[in-house]
Design an enzyme around this catalytic site. Sequence first.
Site, PDB file in Angstrom:
ATOM      1  N   GLU A 182      39.463  42.853  35.041  1.00 39.20           N
ATOM      2  CA  GLU A 182      40.500  41.980  35.167  1.00 39.20           C
ATOM      3  C   GLU A 182      41.770  42.556  35.552  1.00 39.20           C
ATOM      4  OE1 GLU A 182      39.674  38.710  35.595  1.00 39.20           O
ATOM      5  OE2 GLU A 182      37.734  38.939  34.567  1.00 39.20           O
ATOM      6  N   HIS A 185      41.897  43.131  39.157  1.00 36.83           N
ATOM      7  CA  HIS A 185      41.930  41.814  39.799  1.00 36.83           C
ATOM      8  C   HIS A 185      43.498  41.843  40.079  1.00 36.83           C
ATOM      9  CE1 HIS A 185      38.295  40.068  40.594  1.00 36.83           C
ATOM     10  NE2 HIS A 185      37.918  39.898  39.598  1.00 36.83           N
ATOM     11  N   HIS A 192      35.656  40.109  44.857  1.00 32.84           N
ATOM     12  CA  HIS A 192      34.715  41.024  44.189  1.00 32.84           C
ATOM     13  C   HIS A 192      34.180  42.019  45.045  1.00 32.84           C
ATOM     14  CE1 HIS A 192      34.579  37.830  40.629  1.00 32.84           C
ATOM     15  NE2 HIS A 192      34.869  38.954  40.329  1.00 32.84           N
ATOM     16  N   CYS A 193      33.740  43.289  44.484  1.00 32.03           N
ATOM     17  CA  CYS A 193      32.946  44.492  45.100  1.00 32.03           C
ATOM     18  C   CYS A 193      31.616  44.071  45.091  1.00 32.03           C
ATOM     19  CB  CYS A 193      33.441  45.718  44.402  1.00 32.03           C
ATOM     20  SG  CYS A 193      32.673  46.985  45.671  1.00 32.03           S
ATOM     21  N   CYS A 198      30.003  49.472  40.736  1.00 37.49           N
ATOM     22  CA  CYS A 198      31.459  49.601  40.778  1.00 37.49           C
ATOM     23  C   CYS A 198      31.903  48.538  39.478  1.00 37.49           C
ATOM     24  CB  CYS A 198      31.879  48.946  41.980  1.00 37.49           C
ATOM     25  SG  CYS A 198      33.776  48.742  42.002  1.00 37.49           S
ATOM     26  N   CYS A 220      37.041  50.424  46.420  1.00 42.00           N
ATOM     27  CA  CYS A 220      38.000  50.063  45.613  1.00 42.00           C
ATOM     28  C   CYS A 220      39.214  51.015  45.459  1.00 42.00           C
ATOM     29  CB  CYS A 220      37.388  49.406  44.394  1.00 42.00           C
ATOM     30  SG  CYS A 220      36.202  48.157  44.440  1.00 42.00           S
TER      31      CYS A 220
END
Length: 233
Positions: A182, A185, A192-193, A198, A220
């Site tokens: 979170e 984000h 999302h990955c 991940c 990411c």
Amino acid sequence: MSKYQNNKYFFINQEIALSASQYPSIKHIFPSSLGIIFIGKISTSILTNLGFYINKLFNSFFYKILFIGELEIPSILYERGIKKEHNLLNQTFKKVILQPTNKLYCIIKNLMKEHNINVGLGLTDLPIYSSNDESLLFLFGESNINHRCAIVSTHNLIPQFNKESGYNFKDGNRIIKEAIHEIGHIIIGLEHCLTADCVMRFSKNIEEIDNKSVNLCEKCQSRLNEVRLKNNF
Ligand SMILES: [Zn+2]
Ligand SMILES: [Zn+2]
């Protein structure tokens, strides 16, 4: 670097009018201060590990981490906006009270203001549903990028029998993964990955959480670096 406060806060005149709308924009607010807020009955035993992983993964994004707990939703607010639903995971016939994410965002936002914090992460044992999409019940977590805050619910992350006896290693890890997810984000956006292990991969059940790592994949990581560059640090 971090500080733990064990005060109890009560919100008497809380307005629940926080917009749940989310616009995936990355705000130029980093480096920032982070508040981790405990709402309900939640063990603080994961604090050290959580702080370690936040510093490891988001190194230099947060110059201060403030732990605030243990809060309670005031009784005047407790019933507002709740849903009563069966928890299919525990397969009991008793309905469970779910709290809307907006209510928790409001509590977190109030504390962020009070403590002069830019990013807030709430951890709660209460079951939650999404104010954005009311069909999303028993969420593990949700973030609100616009308001730079997020909530993680341990309710369906931890088996019932571990709730009284204390978390084991796996329970603690799940909470840490979802908390990191979170916060991720809020920094790199809502996408999302798809990389298998991940931490930014979406998990629809606890098995999928257990199967991913607590690390960011290369893609990411580079998105994180882009944010760092944009913010000149
Ligand atoms: Zn997510
Ligand atoms: Zn990734």
